[in-house]
Design an enzyme around this catalytic site. Structure first.
Site, PDB file in Angstrom:
ATOM      1  N   ASN A  79      -0.207  -7.782  -3.914  1.00  0.00           N
ATOM      2  CA  ASN A  79      -0.811  -6.852  -5.646  1.00  0.00           C
ATOM      3  C   ASN A  79      -0.300  -5.741  -5.563  1.00  0.00           C
ATOM      4  OD1 ASN A  79      -1.174  -5.137  -2.381  1.00  0.00           O
ATOM      5  ND2 ASN A  79      -1.718  -3.732  -3.363  1.00  0.00           N
ATOM      6  N   GLU A 123       1.143  -1.401  -0.136  1.00  0.00           N
ATOM      7  CA  GLU A 123      -0.264  -0.058   0.373  1.00  0.00           C
ATOM      8  C   GLU A 123       1.248   1.026  -0.637  1.00  0.00           C
ATOM      9  OE1 GLU A 123      -1.028  -2.834   1.648  1.00  0.00           O
ATOM     10  OE2 GLU A 123      -2.593  -3.010  -0.756  1.00  0.00           O
ATOM     11  N   ASP A 128      -7.191  -5.988  -5.365  1.00  0.00           N
ATOM     12  CA  ASP A 128      -6.127  -6.505  -4.445  1.00  0.00           C
ATOM     13  C   ASP A 128      -6.436  -7.137  -3.709  1.00  0.00           C
ATOM     14  OD1 ASP A 128      -4.608  -5.606  -2.376  1.00  0.00           O
ATOM     15  OD2 ASP A 128      -6.063  -5.649  -0.909  1.00  0.00           O
TER      16      ASP A 128
END
Lengths: 172, 610
Positions: free
Chosen positions: B286, B202, B328
């Site tokens: 991801n 992230e 994701d």
């Protein structure tokens, strides 16, 4: 009861009342008194939300929901309700005014002790947050007063050219 | 297997158990030799999954389906930490090693003296690492080897501790938390090397998987998830992908410009090892950002199963499960290595329950794809995985346009996508019993709305790019299931609904018992054949840790860490809402904070001992 004591009690009542009022008034009256290009402001000129009688929210509140859910939800939970390790913003914003919220978001916040380590990062350099910070604030302000409910606002006012322009120039 | 009523469940259960009782006798798919001590846990629990093949199976059989109902709490231990407690302790001989989330405390407990603390290690780490840990400051445990305990700290320090004294033998920095890189994974020790990966998908952190020397902490090799072949250690022409050799620079060819440098594909999951082929297996996560429009291409090798030579890191084969991720669906979940019959032939299998909702079975020696089936009937983003080797889209999921956030585009909210971003299963590892031939899988039963939008990258700052809302599938209220799965057929054998996502790693034992924990805090024991509930006990906090077992002083013990948190502590703490339900239904789903509260504690169970 002596006169002195009575005065003291009255004084205390007044102080407490005032303190209470001050706390209750911290973010100020959220009522929108002006608007410019779809962005509403309260009597102090701070950004605020506008929810119509049909439940339709202003565009900033809507985009605030979207950007909150991407950048803040990971810690503060869905709909600003908090998580196991970050406070509920629905509660926090009841006691913080606009400038205090801005300072915390930009500069971060630390509450590190033996028993817990709560750390919020400084997001001042993060365009994904700062380019939308007024919108995020407006959304959370609406959540904290209960004017905006949980989940994605069902309907919202249209996006304005001014918003698109500001977004483009800010995001670069 | 979708149930709408209790009677439906009972009927299904009864039907299945009758089918099962016949099939279990034959245990189809399980080869005759069964488990040996080298490929299953016994008295010790010396690696995060109990054994290198990640089966989470123990040959201990004192606790059985007949007596597990008499289980009692033998002793407990508080870690003193409030954050989410993932992973499980290790037991080597008479010592138990218990880890905790940030500040990453490690305790050595003397099992000969009622868990007396032999030593405690608590590193001093900069608290600024806390906010760059997505989804709580979890740590998934320690590894053991060469007389040392290995810990990958939040600040990406890999530390080796003397197992006897707790003294630091060496430390090495594996990455840079200022860029958003953090350590959350449990290392794995094989021979003279310790293997670690990194978190930070992230934050645009480019993933890697590395081997360090257990003796002195020197890096032996590092294979990146993306980049030129010299970085990924892919051997063009030799490394295989679905039966075909991989071309040169196959990773960078699937990215626009140098986006791969901030492309994610992080490696924070579990690791498995096969001594027969000397291959080490793990998955990558991801691609960054969550906005697919911003990173055209397949984004290789995010979302990929990797098979590397353990000595050199050289890539034997790769398989990308979710090319150009739009949801994701990290590919980091555990790789369970089993030897089973497939289509009547003995095969060396790798079984993987992906976040994307498909349960994959591959030949682990070659990377051949054998099975890809949904392990939750709610999964809807893809109709199936193309299994035709002649097809141009062989091995790729057939994505439905209505659930494609790439197709629907930026600033459009794609609704009712199942599973949600946290996947049909997240990191919580499954277990396999060679006795029943079944996998026991803790699952999430949650869907989402997903709206991608443009984001800008700043090093060390969140780089997410999508908004999502999560809720149970339409018409249902349970947010989790605990299932038994036949990986040779790709079929659910039984399924137990749970109110919340099951976020605890499972344990299977030779006593025909399967254990798992729930987010409310229950440790549950069920019959391995039928799923019948045999025992439950409510521990001090919600369980996101993995159940383990060991033997000490002639008695079998079962232990689990409780301490709610992690991703589970975010989405569920306040309860989920269904954005598509009428106003009256908002808040109608149970909130986890009505059931449990914070606090790390170990609970150890045993049968009455007098």
């Amino acid at each position: 009861m002596t006169k002195c004591a009575r005065i003291f009690i009255v004084a205390c009542m007044l102080t407490c009342l005032t303190a209470g009022l001050v706390r209750a008034e911290k973010p100020g009256d959220p009522a929108a008194v002006s608007s410019e290009d779809g962005k509403y402001a309260d009597k102090d000129g701070n950004p605020t939300y506008k929810v119509g009688s049909d439940g339709k929210v202003d565009f900033y509140s809507y985009i605030g929901f979207v950007r909150y859910s991407a950048n803040c939800l990971q810690c503060h939970g869905p709909d600003g309700l908090g998580s196991t390790y970050a406070p509920s913003l629905v509660d926090s914003l009841k006691n913080l005014d606009y400038s205090e919220v801005m300072a915390i978001v930009a500069g971060g916040k630390k509450d590190v002790s033996e028993s817990q380590q709560l750390v919020m990062p400084a997001l001042g350099e993060n365009k994904n947050v700062m380019c939308f910070i007024d919108a995020i604030y407006v959304y959370l302000r609406g959540r904290s007063t209960g004017a905006i409910g949980r989940g994605r606002p069902a309907e919202h006012e249209p996006k304005t050219d001014a918003f698109t322009k500001a977004e483009d120039s800010c995001m670069g | 297997m979708k149930r709408t009523s209790l009677s439906g469940l009972l009927m299904t259960g009864a039907l299945l158990s009758s089918v099962l009782s016949a099939s279990v006798l034959l245990a189809p798919g399980v080869m005759a030799q069964g488990a040996t001590s080298s490929d299953a846990a016994g008295k010790d629990w010396s690696t995060p999954a109990g054994s290198m093949n990640s089966q989470r199976f123990s040959t201990l059989n004192q606790i059985t389906d007949q007596n597990v109902g008499k289980l009692q709490v033998a002793w407990t231990f508080s870690t003193g930490v409030l954050r989410g407690h993932e992973g499980a302790p290790l037991v080597i001989g008479n010592v138990m090693y218990v880890h905790a989330p940030f500040p990453n405390t490690v305790f050595a407990l003397d099992l000969d003296h009622d868990g007396k603390i032999l030593w405690k290690y608590e590193p001093k780490q900069d608290p600024n690492v806390i906010p760059v840990m997505c989804c709580d400051t979890v740590n998934r445990g320690v590894a053991y080897g060469d007389g040392k305990i290995f810990l990958h700290q939040a600040d990406t320090t890999l530390v080796a501790l003397d197992a006897k004294t707790g003294k630091v033998a060496w430390t090495v920095k594996t990455d840079d938390p200022a860029k958003g890189a953090t350590g959350t994974d449990a290392p794995l020790v094989v021979k003279d090397k310790v293997y670690v990966g990194v978190s930070g998908g992230e934050f645009g952190v480019r993933g890697w998987f590395a081997a360090y020397s257990v003796a002195d902490g020197k890096q032996v090799w590092r294979g990146w998830s993306m980049g030129p072949d010299s970085d990924t250690l892919i051997q063009p022409g030799k490394t295989m992908n679905l039966g075909k050799p991989v071309a040169a620079d196959s990773s960078t060819a699937t990215w626009q410009g140098d986006q791969w440098k901030i492309g994610g594909g992080d490696t924070w999951g579990w690791k498995s090892y096969d001594p027969k082929t000397n291959l080490i297996f793990y998955g990558s996560g991801n691609p960054s950002t969550w906005n697919p429009k911003q990173r055209p291409g397949d984004n290789k090798y995010s979302m990929t199963i990797w098979a590397r030579d353990a000595d050199t890191g050289s890539v034997k084969w790769v398989y990308q499960m979710t090319p150009h991720d739009e949801w994701d669906y990290d590919g980091v979940n555990e790789m369970v290595l089993t030897d089973q019959e497939f289509d009547g032939k003995p095969r060396h299998l790798l079984v993987h329950f992906d976040r994307n909702g498909f349960g994959y079975t591959l030949d682990r020696d070659t990377g051949e794809l054998l099975v890809a089936q949904k392990y939750d009937p709610a999964v809807n983003w893809a109709s199936k995985v193309d299994m035709d080797p002649k097809s141009a889209t062989y091995g790729r999921p057939q994505v439905l346009p209505q659930y494609s956030t790439e197709h629907n585009g930026e600033d459009t909210n794609s609704t009712n996508i199942c599973p949600a971003a946290l996947g049909t299963k997240d990191e919580q590892p499954s277990a396999f019993s060679p006795r029943t031939g079944l996998f026991y899988v803790p699952t999430n039963h949650v869907c989402m709305d997903y709206e991608p939008f443009r984001v800008s990258y700043t090093a060390g700052q969140p780089y997410v790019g999508a908004t999502l809302s999560m809720y149970p599938p339409k018409g249902e209220t349970n947010m989790g299931n605990f299932i038994a799965w036949d990986a040779t057929k790709g079929k659910i054998v039984w399924s137990l609904p749970e109110q919340f996502s099951v976020w605890s790693g499972a344990l299977a034992t030779a006593g025909n018992v399967v254990f798992y924990g729930t987010l409310e805090g229950y440790l549950k024991a069920v019959d391995a054949k039928t799923g019948k509930l045999l025992y439950k006990f409510k521990t001090p906090s919600g369980i996101i840790g993995n159940v383990m077992t060991y033997e000490h002083g002639g008695h079998q013990y079962v232990a689990v860490l409780s301490g709610v948190g992690g991703w589970a502590g975010i989405g569920l703490a306040a309860g989920l809402t269904d954005p598509h339900a009428g106003l009256g239904a908002v808040g109608g789903y149970a909130a986890l904070n009505q059931y449990t509260s914070l606090g790390g504690a170990l609970t150890v169970f045993a049968l009455p001992q007098n």
